[in-house]
Design an enzyme around this catalytic site. Structure first.
Site, PDB file in Angstrom:
ATOM      1  N   GLU A 252       0.885  -1.167   0.000  1.00  0.00           N
ATOM      2  CA  GLU A 252       0.000   0.000   0.000  1.00  0.00           C
ATOM      3  C   GLU A 252       0.917   1.210   0.000  1.00  0.00           C
ATOM      4  O   GLU A 252       1.595   1.481   0.989  1.00  0.00           O
ATOM      5  CB  GLU A 252      -0.921  -0.030   1.230  1.00  0.00           C
ATOM      6  CG  GLU A 252      -2.158   0.839   1.066  1.00  0.00           C
ATOM      7  CD  GLU A 252      -1.885   2.307   1.319  1.00  0.00           C
ATOM      8  OE1 GLU A 252      -1.801   3.066   0.313  1.00  0.00           O
ATOM      9  OE2 GLU A 252      -1.764   2.692   2.481  1.00  0.00           O
ATOM     10  N   CYS A 286      -1.556   9.118   2.822  1.00  0.00           N
ATOM     11  CA  CYS A 286      -1.426   8.623   1.445  1.00  0.00           C
ATOM     12  C   CYS A 286      -2.624   9.027   0.589  1.00  0.00           C
ATOM     13  O   CYS A 286      -2.496   9.216  -0.611  1.00  0.00           O
ATOM     14  CB  CYS A 286      -1.249   7.105   1.439  1.00  0.00           C
ATOM     15  SG  CYS A 286      -2.593   6.185   2.227  1.00  0.00           S
TER      16      CYS A 286
END
Length: 486
Positions: A252, A286
């Site tokens: 990720e 993110c």
């Protein structure tokens, strides 16, 4: 009783017991003040190797443990996160520079991750398969073995526990390497919770460390799966190393998420959502809204309102003041943010708000007149910066939103939700939020990105977690030994 009394863990790492590592210890620093809050153990490759070997031994007994017992440990862990939430949140605020609501979100989701993981322990294990022979044929899920988890500094508790909890529930042992900059909120907290929850010794190892420790974890032959959250550059290295060692890596990674604002959107609500998307936790997420794509009919007013919103947001020490933004994690990250802002202005962007800092406190920044070549538009900033670019048609919006190597999260703001869904269908993204900004997470939802944002949804939800942390095994059974012509 306090969960985080320093006595057992000061300067130590964890493997069912607290002990001094070969790497010594490191200071736990408060970014808002520069003060040393504590000292935590720091691991090197030797420590990782020892922990992985111990985890492999402990895993066999843990996998054989009743699903009821594994589920009970996870439920107790969830209760401990709730019971000690206030204490944990103080560490998150001081160690990560988070405002209190962000810290409360972390403890809430950490508890939910444990509760959701507890249900995985009793999840059906596989399928009965058709077979052309007189036998029973089935596919069953078995634990992967030892799972290596590497988590970053920005949401250290959530981004660690979302892999640690399901991996444990499914019968794996875990070697967990949190970022040393958030060794307590992202590591010690997790270890102490599972220690108190009754997890058997050796099943969970918690070792903060640097790149050398991460490399050792990926390479160790006892570790069969790597769950990594971090930058795209680091993720590429992790994925390449995992491939060389023939092990799975769930990645990720970074993002440069777009928020599309159509001309029929409620502008007050759109600006509020946009500000949250770019400035929440100083943009160190993110999923942060990294590109604001606004219809040309409302782009001017949008920039004016967003700049006013940014100018009005208080920045300061979240442990002592009522603020909207705290400090950037360290000088290196602050300088990275400021370099991109400065380069963007030099390239022709207009600084509508912010662009200045005091120590690690960076003002929320709005950049107007941005093009796809503007540095703060083209790159992941990981700071409180909102680059705004105008578009004239739906096709142009799609081209701008899709014109990046990243594909993590997408937000679309409009009164016409079916039009938004049509736009979303044409933009590669692991996550889509219609009439919301780009930052969101729930323990029950699949999470992950495409392209340079990672290897897809490998976190969250039963299906993703079972796929991530188990192996599929084919088993056949028949009453008599088959006769062969040999």
């Amino acid at each position: 009783m306090a969960l985080l009394d320093e006595t057992p863990w000061k300067g130590s790492v964890f493997g069912g017991r607290w002990y001094e590592s070969s790497g010594g210890d490191t200071a736990v620093v408060e970014p808002a003040t520069g003060a040393e809050l504590a000292r935590a153990g720091i691991a090197v490759a030797e420590d990782i190797s020892r922990a992985a070997a111990e985890a492999a031994k402990a895993q066999r007994a843990w996998a054989a443990t009743s699903f009821e017992e594994r589920a009970a440990v996870l439920r107790r862990a969830g209760l401990l996160f709730e019971r000690h939430a206030a204490e944990i949140e103080q560490w998150i605020v001081r160690e990560t520079g988070a405002i209190p609501p962000k810290a409360a979100l972390e403890t809430h989701i950490a508890a939910q991750e444990c509760y959701e993981a507890s249900a995985l322990a009793s999840h059906p294990l596989g399928d009965i398969l058709p077979t052309a022979k007189k036998r029973l044929s089935l596919a069953r899920r078995v634990p992967a073995g030892v799972v290596g988890v590497i988590a970053p500094f920005n949401f250290p508790l959530i981004l660690g526990i979302r892999s640690v909890a399901p991996a444990l529930a499914l019968g794996n042992a875990v070697v967990f390497k949190p970022d040393p900059r958030t060794a307590v909120a992202g590591g010690v907290v997790v270890a102490r919770v599972f220690e108190e929850a009754g997890l058997p010794e050796g099943v969970l190892h918690m070792l903060p460390g640097g790149a050398d420790a991460g490399e050792a974890l990926v390479a160790d032959p006892h570790v069969r799966v790597i769950s990594f959250t971090g930058s795209t550059a680091a993720g590429r290295a992790v994925g390449a190393a995992a491939g060389r060692h023939l092990k799975r890596a769930h990645l990720e990674l970074g993002g440069n998420s777009a928020l599309i604002v159509l001309d029929d959107a409620d502008l007050d609500l759109a600006v509020s959502a946009a500000a949250f998307g770019s400035f929440m936790h100083q943009g160190q997420i993110c999923m942060t809204t990294g590109r604001h794509l606004v219809h040309e009919r409302v782009a001017g007013e949008f920039v004016e309102r967003l700049a006013a919103k940014a100018d009005g947001l208080p920045v300061g020490n979240p442990a002592t003041d009522q603020v909207a933004l705290g400090p950037i994690i360290d000088e290196h990250q602050r300088d990275h943010v400021h370099a991109l802002v400065t380069a963007s202005v030099d390239a022709g962007a207009r600084l509508a708000a912010g662009g200045t800092y005091d120590g690690l406190f960076y003002r929320p920044t709005v950049l107007a007149d941005v093009t796809p070549r503007t540095p703060a538009y083209a790159n992941e900033v990981f700071g409180p910066v909102a680059p705004v670019s105008a578009f004239g048609s739906a096709e142009e919006a799609v081209a701008l939103a899709a014109g990046t190597e990243y594909g993590l999260s997408l937000g679309i703001l409009t009164r016409d939700v079916m039009k938004a869904l049509d736009l979303a269908d044409r933009i590669p993204s692991g996550i889509v939020h219609i009439n919301d900004q780009t930052v969101d997470d729930e323990a029950v939802a699949p999470f992950g990105g495409v392209g340079a944002s990672g290897t897809g949804s490998r976190f969250g939800g039963a299906a993703a977690n079972i796929e991530a942390f188990t192996e599929t095994q084919w088993v056949t059974m028949q009453g008599d030994i088959a006769r062969y012509p040999f």
